[in-house]
Design an enzyme around this catalytic site. Structure first.
Site, PDB file in Angstrom:
ATOM      1  N   SER A 127       0.774  -1.256  -0.235  1.00  0.00           N
ATOM      2  CA  SER A 127      -0.034   0.105   0.184  1.00  0.00           C
ATOM      3  C   SER A 127       0.949   1.288   0.070  1.00  0.00           C
ATOM      4  O   SER A 127       1.795   1.493  -0.957  1.00  0.00           O
ATOM      5  CB  SER A 127      -1.016  -0.041   1.052  1.00  0.00           C
ATOM      6  OG  SER A 127      -1.966   0.928   1.050  1.00  0.00           O
ATOM      7  N   HIS A 168      -2.521  -1.364  -4.263  1.00  0.00           N
ATOM      8  CA  HIS A 168      -3.881  -1.194  -4.429  1.00  0.00           C
ATOM      9  C   HIS A 168      -4.534   0.067  -4.510  1.00  0.00           C
ATOM     10  O   HIS A 168      -3.820   1.001  -4.125  1.00  0.00           O
ATOM     11  CB  HIS A 168      -4.617  -2.274  -3.329  1.00  0.00           C
ATOM     12  CG  HIS A 168      -4.296  -2.007  -1.915  1.00  0.00           C
ATOM     13  ND1 HIS A 168      -4.789  -2.577  -0.739  1.00  0.00           N
ATOM     14  CD2 HIS A 168      -3.818  -0.845  -1.395  1.00  0.00           C
ATOM     15  CE1 HIS A 168      -4.526  -1.775   0.348  1.00  0.00           C
ATOM     16  NE2 HIS A 168      -3.989  -0.826  -0.136  1.00  0.00           N
TER      17      HIS A 168
END
Length: 195
Positions: free
Chosen positions: A98, A123
């Site tokens: 992330s 993501h």
């Protein structure tokens, strides 16, 4: 709270002890080994600014083993990495997920690395809000704008087409170190320390 090892150095004035992270900071090494939040971002930003003031022409190494975290805290680190004069080399140990992966891509091109068994995951931003319908709409627009900004930066930093980044970040997209190199998140998979 985790125990932080101490190291002892002999100097011409006698012995001096440091916690391990302070000793590594003397070597221009910063660790991001936790969730990216306001507290960790403040520490990393302060260390980047300090090292720039010590020597604006010498590279800084940022080791990343992070599950990710706050976008705004991560952007504070990202903007500081770009603001300071020294090149910041990024090295993934363990996992950069992330916002951790985003910061890994933010290293100086040619100086972004991962160890062979590191894992990288990108993501879309996560969010959750409650409240009145209008407040939910405002927060939804904000997170969609953040997603657009993050995807544009990832595309620019990796050389991937924006459409591919948008598709890949739609869900959790895991990569081994070599796959992250092929994607452009890192420049090299390393097995020994770069000097």
């Amino acid at each position: 709270m985790a125990l932080v090892p101490m190291v002892v150095e002999q100097t011409n004035r006698g012995e001096r002890s440091y916690d391990i992270y302070s000793r590594l900071l003397k070597e221009r090494i910063i660790f991001l080994s936790d969730e990216v939040n306001d507290a960790t971002a403040s520490l990393v930003v302060a260390q980047l600014l300090f090292l720039e003031s010590e020597d604006p022409d010498k590279d800084i190494q940022l080791y990343i083993n992070s599950p990710g975290g706050s976008i705004t805290a991560g952007m504070a680190i990202y903007d500081t990495m770009n603001y300071i004069k020294p090149d910041v080399s990024t090295i993934c140990i363990g996992m950069a997920a992330s916002m951790g992966a985003f910061l890994l891509t933010a290293g100086q091109k040619g100086k972004r690395f991962a160890l062979p068994n590191a894992e990288i995951m990108i993501h879309q931003p996560l969010g959750g809000t409650r409240g009145q319908a209008e407040d939910i709409r405002i927060h939804t627009e904000r997170i969609l704008k953040m997603r657009e900004t993050l995807n544009k930066i990832i595309a620019e930093r990796t050389g991937q087409p924006l459409e591919k980044v948008q598709k890949d970040t739609d869900r959790d997209f895991f990569m081994e170190a070599e796959e992250a190199r092929a994607y452009g998140i890192i420049d090299e998979v390393i097995t020994t320390a770069k000097k």
